[in-house]
Design a protein around this motif. Structure first.
Motif, PDB file in Angstrom:
ATOM      1  N   GLY A 124     -68.744   3.070 -40.203  1.00  0.00           N
ATOM      2  CA  GLY A 124     -68.964   4.109 -41.223  1.00  0.00           C
ATOM      3  C   GLY A 124     -68.374   3.809 -42.589  1.00  0.00           C
ATOM      4  N   ILE A 125     -68.241   2.525 -42.888  1.00  0.00           N
ATOM      5  CA  ILE A 125     -67.652   2.118 -44.169  1.00  0.00           C
ATOM      6  C   ILE A 125     -68.744   1.585 -45.093  1.00  0.00           C
ATOM      7  CG2 ILE A 125     -66.018   0.524 -45.296  1.00  0.00           C
ATOM      8  CD1 ILE A 125     -64.704   2.681 -43.534  1.00  0.00           C
ATOM      9  N   ARG A 126     -68.778   2.066 -46.317  1.00  0.00           N
ATOM     10  CA  ARG A 126     -69.717   1.512 -47.294  1.00  0.00           C
ATOM     11  C   ARG A 126     -69.055   0.341 -48.025  1.00  0.00           C
ATOM     12  NH1 ARG A 126     -72.741   6.131 -50.730  1.00  0.00           N
ATOM     13  NH2 ARG A 126     -74.428   4.600 -50.819  1.00  0.00           N
ATOM     14  N   LEU A 127     -69.822  -0.712 -48.198  1.00  0.00           N
ATOM     15  CA  LEU A 127     -69.347  -1.879 -48.939  1.00  0.00           C
ATOM     16  C   LEU A 127     -69.710  -1.707 -50.417  1.00  0.00           C
ATOM     17  CD1 LEU A 127     -70.506  -4.678 -46.462  1.00  0.00           C
ATOM     18  CD2 LEU A 127     -68.273  -3.509 -46.573  1.00  0.00           C
ATOM     19  N   ALA A 128     -68.742  -1.948 -51.289  1.00  0.00           N
ATOM     20  CA  ALA A 128     -68.984  -1.835 -52.739  1.00  0.00           C
ATOM     21  C   ALA A 128     -68.885  -3.223 -53.352  1.00  0.00           C
ATOM     22  CB  ALA A 128     -67.960  -0.903 -53.372  1.00  0.00           C
ATOM     23  N   LEU A 129     -70.042  -3.822 -53.624  1.00  0.00           N
ATOM     24  CA  LEU A 129     -70.060  -5.130 -54.277  1.00  0.00           C
ATOM     25  C   LEU A 129     -69.690  -4.932 -55.745  1.00  0.00           C
ATOM     26  CD1 LEU A 129     -70.685  -8.152 -54.270  1.00  0.00           C
ATOM     27  CD2 LEU A 129     -73.103  -7.578 -54.614  1.00  0.00           C
ATOM     28  N   GLU A 130     -68.618  -5.574 -56.162  1.00  0.00           N
ATOM     29  CA  GLU A 130     -68.127  -5.384 -57.527  1.00  0.00           C
ATOM     30  C   GLU A 130     -68.384  -6.635 -58.367  1.00  0.00           C
ATOM     31  OE1 GLU A 130     -63.914  -4.574 -57.882  1.00  0.00           O
ATOM     32  OE2 GLU A 130     -64.175  -3.842 -59.932  1.00  0.00           O
ATOM     33  N   PRO A 131     -69.278  -6.522 -59.362  1.00  0.00           N
ATOM     34  CA  PRO A 131     -69.411  -7.661 -60.278  1.00  0.00           C
ATOM     35  C   PRO A 131     -68.146  -7.768 -61.110  1.00  0.00           C
ATOM     36  CG  PRO A 131     -70.707  -5.787 -61.078  1.00  0.00           C
ATOM     37  CD  PRO A 131     -70.126  -5.376 -59.752  1.00  0.00           C
ATOM     38  N   LEU A 178     -60.616   0.909 -50.247  1.00  0.00           N
ATOM     39  CA  LEU A 178     -59.678  -0.147 -49.871  1.00  0.00           C
ATOM     40  C   LEU A 178     -60.056  -1.405 -50.657  1.00  0.00           C
ATOM     41  CD1 LEU A 178     -57.276  -0.978 -48.007  1.00  0.00           C
ATOM     42  CD2 LEU A 178     -58.995  -1.885 -46.422  1.00  0.00           C
ATOM     43  N   CYS A 179     -59.032  -2.009 -51.295  1.00  0.00           N
ATOM     44  CA  CYS A 179     -59.219  -3.266 -52.020  1.00  0.00           C
ATOM     45  C   CYS A 179     -58.510  -4.368 -51.240  1.00  0.00           C
ATOM     46  CB  CYS A 179     -58.630  -3.190 -53.424  1.00  0.00           C
ATOM     47  SG  CYS A 179     -59.447  -1.984 -54.487  1.00  0.00           S
ATOM     48  N   ARG A 180     -59.121  -5.367 -50.839  1.00  0.00           N
ATOM     49  CA  ARG A 180     -60.495  -5.675 -51.011  1.00  0.00           C
ATOM     50  C   ARG A 180     -60.914  -6.685 -49.972  1.00  0.00           C
ATOM     51  NH1 ARG A 180     -58.637  -9.337 -56.035  1.00  0.00           N
ATOM     52  NH2 ARG A 180     -58.173 -11.058 -54.661  1.00  0.00           N
ATOM     53  N   GLY A 181     -62.212  -6.744 -49.759  1.00  0.00           N
ATOM     54  CA  GLY A 181     -62.801  -7.791 -48.950  1.00  0.00           C
ATOM     55  C   GLY A 181     -63.526  -8.771 -49.849  1.00  0.00           C
ATOM     56  N   GLY A 182     -64.318  -9.657 -49.216  1.00  0.00           N
ATOM     57  CA  GLY A 182     -65.114 -10.600 -49.983  1.00  0.00           C
ATOM     58  C   GLY A 182     -64.644 -12.026 -49.850  1.00  0.00           C
ATOM     59  N   PHE A 183     -64.665 -12.752 -50.967  1.00  0.00           N
ATOM     60  CA  PHE A 183     -64.300 -14.177 -51.013  1.00  0.00           C
ATOM     61  C   PHE A 183     -65.027 -14.951 -49.910  1.00  0.00           C
ATOM     62  CE2 PHE A 183     -61.269 -12.443 -53.888  1.00  0.00           C
ATOM     63  CZ  PHE A 183     -60.963 -13.461 -54.756  1.00  0.00           C
ATOM     64  N   GLY A 193     -58.850   5.805 -43.589  1.00  0.00           N
ATOM     65  CA  GLY A 193     -59.741   6.861 -44.059  1.00  0.00           C
ATOM     66  C   GLY A 193     -60.381   6.583 -45.400  1.00  0.00           C
ATOM     67  N   ALA A 194     -60.455   5.307 -45.790  1.00  0.00           N
ATOM     68  CA  ALA A 194     -61.130   4.953 -47.044  1.00  0.00           C
ATOM     69  C   ALA A 194     -62.621   4.811 -46.761  1.00  0.00           C
ATOM     70  CB  ALA A 194     -60.575   3.650 -47.603  1.00  0.00           C
ATOM     71  N   PRO A 195     -63.470   5.527 -47.476  1.00  0.00           N
ATOM     72  CA  PRO A 195     -64.910   5.456 -47.181  1.00  0.00           C
ATOM     73  C   PRO A 195     -65.565   4.180 -47.686  1.00  0.00           C
ATOM     74  CG  PRO A 195     -64.505   6.956 -49.008  1.00  0.00           C
ATOM     75  CD  PRO A 195     -63.163   6.511 -48.530  1.00  0.00           C
ATOM     76  N   VAL A 196     -64.852   3.455 -48.539  1.00  0.00           N
ATOM     77  CA  VAL A 196     -65.448   2.316 -49.244  1.00  0.00           C
ATOM     78  C   VAL A 196     -64.518   1.101 -49.158  1.00  0.00           C
ATOM     79  CG1 VAL A 196     -65.972   1.434 -51.564  1.00  0.00           C
ATOM     80  CG2 VAL A 196     -66.790   3.703 -50.884  1.00  0.00           C
ATOM     81  N   LEU A 197     -65.102  -0.062 -48.878  1.00  0.00           N
ATOM     82  CA  LEU A 197     -64.382  -1.333 -48.997  1.00  0.00           C
ATOM     83  C   LEU A 197     -64.947  -2.088 -50.202  1.00  0.00           C
ATOM     84  CD1 LEU A 197     -62.410  -3.533 -47.887  1.00  0.00           C
ATOM     85  CD2 LEU A 197     -64.359  -4.417 -46.570  1.00  0.00           C
ATOM     86  N   VAL A 198     -64.079  -2.394 -51.169  1.00  0.00           N
ATOM     87  CA  VAL A 198     -64.511  -3.118 -52.366  1.00  0.00           C
ATOM     88  C   VAL A 198     -64.597  -4.606 -52.051  1.00  0.00           C
ATOM     89  CG1 VAL A 198     -63.923  -3.727 -54.745  1.00  0.00           C
ATOM     90  CG2 VAL A 198     -63.490  -1.400 -53.900  1.00  0.00           C
ATOM     91  N   LEU A 199     -65.706  -5.233 -52.471  1.00  0.00           N
ATOM     92  CA  LEU A 199     -65.918  -6.663 -52.232  1.00  0.00           C
ATOM     93  C   LEU A 199     -65.887  -7.451 -53.538  1.00  0.00           C
ATOM     94  CD1 LEU A 199     -68.942  -6.684 -49.729  1.00  0.00           C
ATOM     95  CD2 LEU A 199     -66.482  -6.651 -49.199  1.00  0.00           C
ATOM     96  N   VAL A 200     -64.987  -8.416 -53.591  1.00  0.00           N
ATOM     97  CA  VAL A 200     -64.983  -9.401 -54.687  1.00  0.00           C
ATOM     98  C   VAL A 200     -65.542 -10.695 -54.108  1.00  0.00           C
ATOM     99  CG1 VAL A 200     -63.536 -10.773 -56.218  1.00  0.00           C
ATOM    100  CG2 VAL A 200     -63.090  -8.326 -55.937  1.00  0.00           C
ATOM    101  N   SER A 201     -66.589 -11.220 -54.733  1.00  0.00           N
ATOM    102  CA  SER A 201     -67.421 -12.238 -54.089  1.00  0.00           C
ATOM    103  C   SER A 201     -66.705 -13.516 -53.714  1.00  0.00           C
ATOM    104  CB  SER A 201     -68.577 -12.613 -55.013  1.00  0.00           C
ATOM    105  OG  SER A 201     -69.275 -11.469 -55.374  1.00  0.00           O
ATOM    106  N   GLY A 202     -65.918 -14.027 -54.673  1.00  0.00           N
ATOM    107  CA  GLY A 202     -65.310 -15.351 -54.499  1.00  0.00           C
ATOM    108  C   GLY A 202     -65.899 -16.330 -55.500  1.00  0.00           C
TER     109      GLY A 202
END
Lengths: 272, 272
Positions: B135-142, B65-70, B97-106
């Motif tokens: 049960g969600i993994r966070l994916a920190l995206e540079p 899932l895109c995206r969390g963060g900021f 059912g997305a195993p991963v949440l993508v994080l864009v920092s801000g």
């Protein structure tokens, strides 16, 4: 925090693209600016000898010549042609009295960025003996990674420092431009590591988002860069030379030269 | 060099901005695409439950899932509001059912990039317990350093790896997007260092110069990135999950969805 003083301010001619060399020298003299960052295309207007004469009689010194580099090329013949061009740039730096020639590496060869990086290092090694003979220091300038595809495969100060360390010549240093390095989590460590290898320091600001790929730099104070902190770090590393204001920005280009210079001077005093 | 196989291809919805969720799911099913990189604004069209139902009945899985963060913000209240939004994003990831949440920092706070980086790390720490619970993994995206001023103070894979190492949770990993990391001299070392911490891999290409700050990504094969080499490095580090094609590009956005998907599929097979 201490100010650097007006005595270190250098106008890089990329800031005043449409100001001719003769008018620029006169304008700097009138404004009490003692340094000029000279571009080769501007130097060609009057020639190196006449430019040098006018600079001398105006009490202005060339802080650097922009630029050499662009080493990678697909064929040996083309690489040699690039080197020949760099030798001419060294000659011009010597003739105009610029102690430093700024090097922009050049882009990747199609998809092979490693090969381009190898050719940059080979190009520098091939150029160095002549630079040393003419007393010119080469300033390898890492460019912002947004230019990795079209201008420079050297994209971090760490990478430039590593190349300089491998080559190990007093005639090869690095140029630190805040626009190109401000984002780097390692920038303060790498400035300290560069130490006396810093042979140039350039300022402008980062607008977010950049309004243009090439012409999107901001005037100091208009963006996100901690300019004074970076300048103090560069000074702490041992640099005490001229501070070149280099702003590629269409709005600044469209200003009359003297007006742009007045803005540069004001913002330099406030933010550098 | 081996191909990754069609079974790993995921369409990230940023590639097909004007394709509605229902049509996208149908289109992927018809094209035999088994993964979808879901965006929250698209998820809102049908809601998470209905989207999940349609994905299941079409045999398609959400890759992320895109995206969390900021995370960075000037006031504590605003930072809390950002966290609340991230908790909702975790909920939505679980629901679809997305195993991963993508994080864009801000972005940075005015000129203070260090403070923003600190707040990113604090934000992740505050979010992690809830992600783990669901049960969600966070994916920190540079993100590429060209986005340092407006989107992400996390700009290198090395920096993301360092944050992940300091926090040390199995529910925090990194997302590797070739567009954001290809220029980095340390990228292969940092991919190896990330190892099993790689929880997402995104592809597109780097056009030189980028035709637009946000919408200037190229289709694989049209630019300078060594995509297969990076994909093989990510695989060698232990990643075997979906490969999301994420192309922010106006020309691709203007294509009919099925046509864009056919192009994505062809270029994926040839270049990834």
């Amino acid at each position: 925090m201490s100010e650097p003083g007006l005595g270190r301010l250098s106008l890089n001619q990329a800031t005043t693209q449409h100001w001719g060399m003769a008018a620029t020298i006169d304008g700097c003299a009138r404004a009490g600016i003692g340094w000029l960052g000279v571009w080769r295309d501007k130097l060609a207007e009057l020639g190196a000898a006449e430019t040098a004469r006018r600079l001398r009689s105006s009490g202005i010194r060339a802080s650097s010549l922009c630029r050499g580099g662009f080493f990678p090329a697909a064929s040996a013949a083309e690489r040699q042609a690039r080197l020949d061009e760099n030798w001419r740039a060294v000659d011009e730096a010597a003739e105009v009295g610029a102690p430093v020639l700024v090097l922009v590496s050049g882009p990747p060869l199609d998809r092979d960025i490693d090969l381009a990086r190898k050719q940059v290092e080979e190009g520098i090694c091939a150029l160095l003996p002549y630079a040393e003979e003419r007393g010119i220091r080469l300033a390898l300038e890492p460019l912002h990674p947004m230019f990795a595809g079209d201008r420079s495969v050297v994209v971090t100060l760490g990478q430039a420092n590593a190349i300089a360390a491998r080559i190990g010549s007093p005639f090869l240093g690095v140029a630190v431009d805040v626009y190109h390095v401000w984002w780097d989590p390692a920038v303060y460590d790498e400035i300290a590591r560069a130490g006396s290898g810093i042979v140039g320091f350039h300022v402008s600001d980062w607008l977010a988002p950049p309004p243009d790929h090439l012409l999107g730099r901001g005037v100091m104070g208009d963006g996100h860069i901690e300019i004074r902190r970076l300048r103090e770090a560069v000074d702490a590393a041992g640099y005490s030379g001229p501070i070149e204001v280099e702003i590629f920005n269409q709005t600044v280009w469209d200003m009359p030269g003297a007006e742009a210079l007045a803005l540069v001077r004001e913002r330099y005093l406030r933010w550098c």
